[in-house]
Enzyme design. Structure first.
Site, PDB file in Angstrom:
ATOM      1  N   HIS A  74       0.820  -1.214   0.000  1.00 47.39           N
ATOM      2  CA  HIS A  74       0.000   0.000   0.000  1.00 47.39           C
ATOM      3  C   HIS A  74       0.855   1.266   0.000  1.00 47.39           C
ATOM      4  O   HIS A  74       0.361   2.338  -0.301  1.00 47.39           O
ATOM      5  CB  HIS A  74      -1.051  -0.016   1.122  1.00 47.39           C
ATOM      6  CG  HIS A  74      -0.536   0.244   2.504  1.00 47.39           C
ATOM      7  ND1 HIS A  74      -0.214  -0.768   3.383  1.00 47.39           N
ATOM      8  CD2 HIS A  74      -0.314   1.389   3.160  1.00 47.39           C
ATOM      9  CE1 HIS A  74       0.180  -0.236   4.524  1.00 47.39           C
ATOM     10  NE2 HIS A  74       0.135   1.069   4.413  1.00 47.39           N
ATOM     11  N   ASP A 128       1.232  -7.700   2.188  1.00 51.29           N
ATOM     12  CA  ASP A 128       1.324  -6.255   1.950  1.00 51.29           C
ATOM     13  C   ASP A 128       2.781  -5.782   1.809  1.00 51.29           C
ATOM     14  O   ASP A 128       3.315  -5.115   2.683  1.00 51.29           O
ATOM     15  CB  ASP A 128       0.617  -5.530   3.102  1.00 51.29           C
ATOM     16  CG  ASP A 128       0.296  -4.078   2.775  1.00 51.29           C
ATOM     17  OD1 ASP A 128       0.875  -3.538   1.811  1.00 51.29           O
ATOM     18  OD2 ASP A 128      -0.518  -3.477   3.496  1.00 51.29           O
ATOM     19  N   SER A 136       4.053   2.012   8.467  1.00 52.19           N
ATOM     20  CA  SER A 136       3.833   1.082   7.377  1.00 52.19           C
ATOM     21  C   SER A 136       5.128   0.860   6.634  1.00 52.19           C
ATOM     22  O   SER A 136       5.804   1.822   6.267  1.00 52.19           O
ATOM     23  CB  SER A 136       2.818   1.638   6.406  1.00 52.19           C
ATOM     24  OG  SER A 136       1.546   1.247   6.805  1.00 52.19           O
TER      25      SER A 136
HETATM   26  N1  ARG Z   1      -4.439  -0.080   7.515  1.00 44.03           N
HETATM   27  C1  ARG Z   1      -3.156  -0.110   6.906  1.00 44.03           C
HETATM   28  C2  ARG Z   1      -2.535   1.289   7.003  1.00 44.03           C
HETATM   29  O1  ARG Z   1      -3.002   2.095   7.753  1.00 44.03           O
HETATM   30  C3  ARG Z   1      -3.218  -0.650   5.525  1.00 44.03           C
HETATM   31  C4  ARG Z   1      -3.932   0.208   4.564  1.00 44.03           C
HETATM   32  C5  ARG Z   1      -4.105  -0.390   3.196  1.00 44.03           C
HETATM   33  N2  ARG Z   1      -5.155   0.322   2.512  1.00 44.03           N
HETATM   34  C6  ARG Z   1      -6.425  -0.104   2.365  1.00 44.03           C
HETATM   35  N3  ARG Z   1      -7.356   0.757   2.036  1.00 44.03           N
HETATM   36  N4  ARG Z   1      -6.758  -1.358   2.527  1.00 44.03           N
HETATM   37  O2  ARG Z   1      -1.947   1.834   6.137  1.00 44.03           O
HETATM   38  N1  GLU Z   2      -0.953   0.916   7.585  1.00 42.75           N
HETATM   39  C1  GLU Z   2      -0.438   2.003   8.380  1.00 42.75           C
HETATM   40  C2  GLU Z   2       0.442   2.970   7.593  1.00 42.75           C
HETATM   41  O1  GLU Z   2       0.186   3.303   6.464  1.00 42.75           O
HETATM   42  C3  GLU Z   2       0.272   1.431   9.531  1.00 42.75           C
HETATM   43  C4  GLU Z   2      -0.716   0.874  10.415  1.00 42.75           C
HETATM   44  C5  GLU Z   2      -0.927   1.744  11.593  1.00 42.75           C
HETATM   45  O2  GLU Z   2      -1.494   2.834  11.480  1.00 42.75           O
HETATM   46  O3  GLU Z   2      -0.499   1.273  12.629  1.00 42.75           O
HETATM   47  O4  GLU Z   2       1.374   3.523   8.112  1.00 42.75           O
END
Ligand code: ARG
Ligand code: GLU
Length: 704
Positions: A84, A220, A639
């Site tokens: 991502h 990911d 991330s």
């Molecule tokens: N939650 C993770 C982060 O904060 C992964 C995000 C991936 N994006 C999504 N829309 N599924 O970045």
């Molecule tokens: N997916 C998140 C990012 O883009 C990391 C997950 C979180 O927020 O802990 O940094």
């Protein structure tokens, strides 16, 4: 006997509590954390993690793009990050005929690596404490604005001096609400090329449904390479640039992770607010989160429907949609977590005992007696302005066409200074990029719906009628490339100014831009006051909690967080195992649902159990470990961060947190907060077997 049992129980509780709150500054680890880290199982020293003189793990940890982390994993400048985090770059390289999101991309050699314009990778060269220098000339008697002016100008001066003397980029950041300032020397590379990108069916498997949740089966990750000039220094893209030779590349360990193993995450967490008062938490819970959630829900409904029906729109909006959906869901989880865990009541109780301590002594009551009350007043004062600002951000600026009215503003201010109006043609490139990323019909529906919600939410200052919005989309000079080009044909300066000033998207843009700025000026004085009260409050808290180690809120600077590999009990009667496997992904396979489609080739590898050296036996099956949980305190920006074992070897890549713990940016609960990582063995299995990119594996240093 009972007593003895009780104490043994207490003892066990303390040693088994392995989750450790905090995002620590790497150059203070030796003083603050090293002993505890070793007690928890770490087998290296603080110097192995951060050392300016000798090279250390720090030299392999990078800022990837705008807001992610990455790690260098080969002597040839190979960088591993999240799928991502590379998503925007891969989307920009994609088209309907070369859809790298759906099909993935694997270079077969260095020649096939794809340059990613706009992408960058930044190294931290050094971190220096400049607190005293930044505070030079600041006295306790100054007004908040004079103080702020002094600090800001000191920062600008020091940054400039240090840049000149070191030759590196410099940035000074504030910590603990201006109680400390550290300067970062950085080196930024901009010739970054795409090496490997798994298809969505791996890298985004589970999509928004599984996002922020466990059990998780998302691979990911993605791979890029840094290129440099022949002196190994940053350079603009050039075909003849050479692979960057890093000071340090991580060693990968495929020996496996076990529950209770020590882990640490090294990266660039973006923003936390752990020291908010109860009123600050109430602002998030009652104003900010609910507005963001409601407005994004509407926006996403429109976007998702448009993307589902049309491949071209899918590619245009994929990256934008992912960003909006991600935080939409995050705020929902955060709000729920804060509610379930009674965050406001917890903060109030802490504040009550803090206030009691303050009142006990003359000296503390003189210094800190008012701070909580003053903070409360600040929150009250800014209530309406905060609400308004958020509505403008989340509703008004979701209209891409109106936001782009800014380009007309830029042209307008340039007109009088230009030699010839011909030079306005340079804006054409920007507009071509803009039309590539927007679907007018979708943008039009979003604008209509969201401006209605704006009007409903901001009764006191409504904006629009449907007719006004129609006029923008039908008449604006930026609504099509043809109209924009016709604008460039105007040869008389005064005529051009008049035309732009009357343009409906420019007018709307200009109106809201001014309204927002005026609103912010209004709150600015209040924000300065808020900040200066927090400055006092943080000092008071440290005095009140003498002996406790404090960590600064995340601010996109390099941090270390540590904990253990461990599952969780997220709810009464429920338990999360610490890892998932490929078998679990296969069980979720659903060819009818885009988010859960396993690529055929992966299915085939599964059927043949063709796992190379990356397999394990779990529950009597041969499978590949996929993701694991650990108790590291992470946030957005982490991330792509390397997840390291006790010896500092790479065992995974961080990419998310569990749903029940998403409130950890405001309230960390060691029992509920877990970060989610892709197991390095899954990453390597996908590269080698799905991507057929053995040539990349051969570059890596892998130990068992
Ligand atoms: N939650 C993770 C982060 O904060 C992964 C995000 C991936 N994006 C999504 N829309 N599924 O970045
Ligand atoms: N997916 C998140 C990012 O883009 C990391 C997950 C979180 O927020 O802990 O940094």
């Amino acid at each position: 006997m009972k007593r003895k049992l009780f104490f043994t129980f207490l003892f066990l509780c303390t040693i088994s509590l392995s989750a450790k709150e905090g995002m620590w500054l790497p150059f203070l680890l030796e003083k603050m954390n090293e002993k505890e880290m070793k007690d928890m199982g770490m087998k290296m020293s603080a110097k192995d993690i951060y050392d300016i003189k000798n090279g250390s793990l720090k030299d392999a940890v990078v800022i990837f793009g705008g807001g992610c982390t990455g790690e260098v994993i080969s002597e040839q400048g190979l960088v591993l990050t999240n799928h991502h985090c590379g998503y925007g770059a891969a989307a920009a390289l994609s088209s309907v005929s070369h859809d790298y999101l759906t099909n993935g991309y694997w270079a077969r050699n260095k020649e096939e690596e794809l340059p990613c314009p706009g992408l960058s990778v930044t190294f931290i060269v050094n971190i220096i404490d400049v607190t005293d220098k930044v505070k030079e000339g600041v006295t306790g008697y100054m007004s908040d604005s004079t103080k702020n002016f002094k600090i800001t100008s000191n920062i600008a001066r020091i940054e400039k001096e240090m840049k000149a003397s070191s030759g590196y980029d410099t940035q000074i950041k504030s910590f603990f609400y201006d109680n400390a300032f550290y300067l970062f020397l950085t080196e930024k590379f901009t010739d970054i090329r795409l090496v490997g990108f798994p298809p969505n069916g791996v890298g985004k498997f589970g999509g928004d449904t599984d996002n922020w949740a466990w059990p998780r089966h998302t691979g990911d990750f993605s791979l890029f390479r840094i290129y440099a000039n022949k002196n190994n220094k940053p350079a603009l893209y050039a075909k003849e640039n050479q692979v960057y030779k890093p000071k340090r590349a991580l060693t990968l360990n495929i020996g496996g992770v076990k529950e209770k193993d020590f882990t640490m995450v090294y990266g660039f967490p973006g923003r936390t607010q752990e020291y908010l008062t109860s009123d600050g938490v109430a602002e998030v819970m009652n104003t900010l989160d609910p507005i963001r959630i409601a407005l994004r829900e509407k926006k996403l409904n429109i976007m998702d429907a448009a993307m589902r029906d049309n491949k071209e729109i899918f590619i245009k909006y994929a990256s934008k949609q992912a960003g909006i959906a991600n935080y939409y869901k995050k705020w929902k989880g955060e709000l729920l977590g804060l509610q379930i865990n009674d965050a406001i009541a917890k903060k109030k109780a802490q504040e009550a005992s803090f206030q009691k301590w303050v009142n006990e002594k003359k000296i503390t009551s003189e210094q800190y007696g008012h701070v909580l009350a003053d903070l409360a007043t600040c929150y009250k004062t800014q209530q309406h302005a905060i609400l308004w600002n958020e509505y403008i951000n989340e509703a008004i600026w979701s209209s891409d066409l109106i936001k782009k009215g800014s380009i007309l503003g830029n042209m307008l201010s340039a007109i009088d200074t230009l030699q010839s109006l011909d030079s306005l043609k340079k804006y054409q490139t920007e507009m071509i990029g803009f039309y590539k990323s927007i679907d007018m019909a979708t943008d039009f529906s979003i604008t209509k719906q969201l401006y209605k919600m704006y009007d409903a939410g901001m009764e006191s200052t409504p904006f629009c009628s449907d007719a006004q919005i129609d006029a923008i989309y039908y008449n604006s000079y930026i609504s099509t490339i043809e109209k924009f080009n016709s604008l460039l044909q105007v040869t008389n300066r005064e005529d051009l100014k008049t035309v732009i000033q009357k343009d409906p998207s420019y007018k709307t843009y200009h109106y809201f831009d001014s309204v927002q700025k005026a609103n912010l000026i209004l709150v600015r004085a209040n924000l300065l006051k808020l900040n200066s009260q927090y400055n006092i409050y943080l000092r008071a808290l440290q005095e009140y909690n003498k002996g406790k180690q404090f960590y600064p809120d995340a601010n996109s600077t390099l941090r270390v967080t540590y904990g253990k590999v461990e599952g969780a009990i997220p709810q009464d009667g429920m338990s999360y195992a610490f890892n998932t496997t490929l078998d679990g992904a296969i069980r979720k396979n659903n060819p009818m649902v885009e988010e859960f489609k396993i690529p055929e080739k992966l299915m085939d590898l599964y059927n043949r159990k063709d796992y190379g050296r990356y397999s394990i036996m779990q529950n009597g099956h041969k499978t590949v470990p996929l993701a694991f949980l650990a108790s590291n305190h992470t946030t957005g920006g982490n991330s792509g961060s390397p997840v390291l074992n006790a010896k500092g070897e790479l065992i995974g890549t961080n990419f998310d947190r569990i749903w029940e713990g998403t409130m950890s940016d405001i309230l960390f609960d060691p029992n509920l907060c877990r970060n989610i990582s892709v197991d390095i063995r899954y990453t390597l299995f996908i590269i080698e077997k799905l991507g057929d990119a053995k040539w990349v594996i051969d570059e890596l240093k892998i130990v068992q």
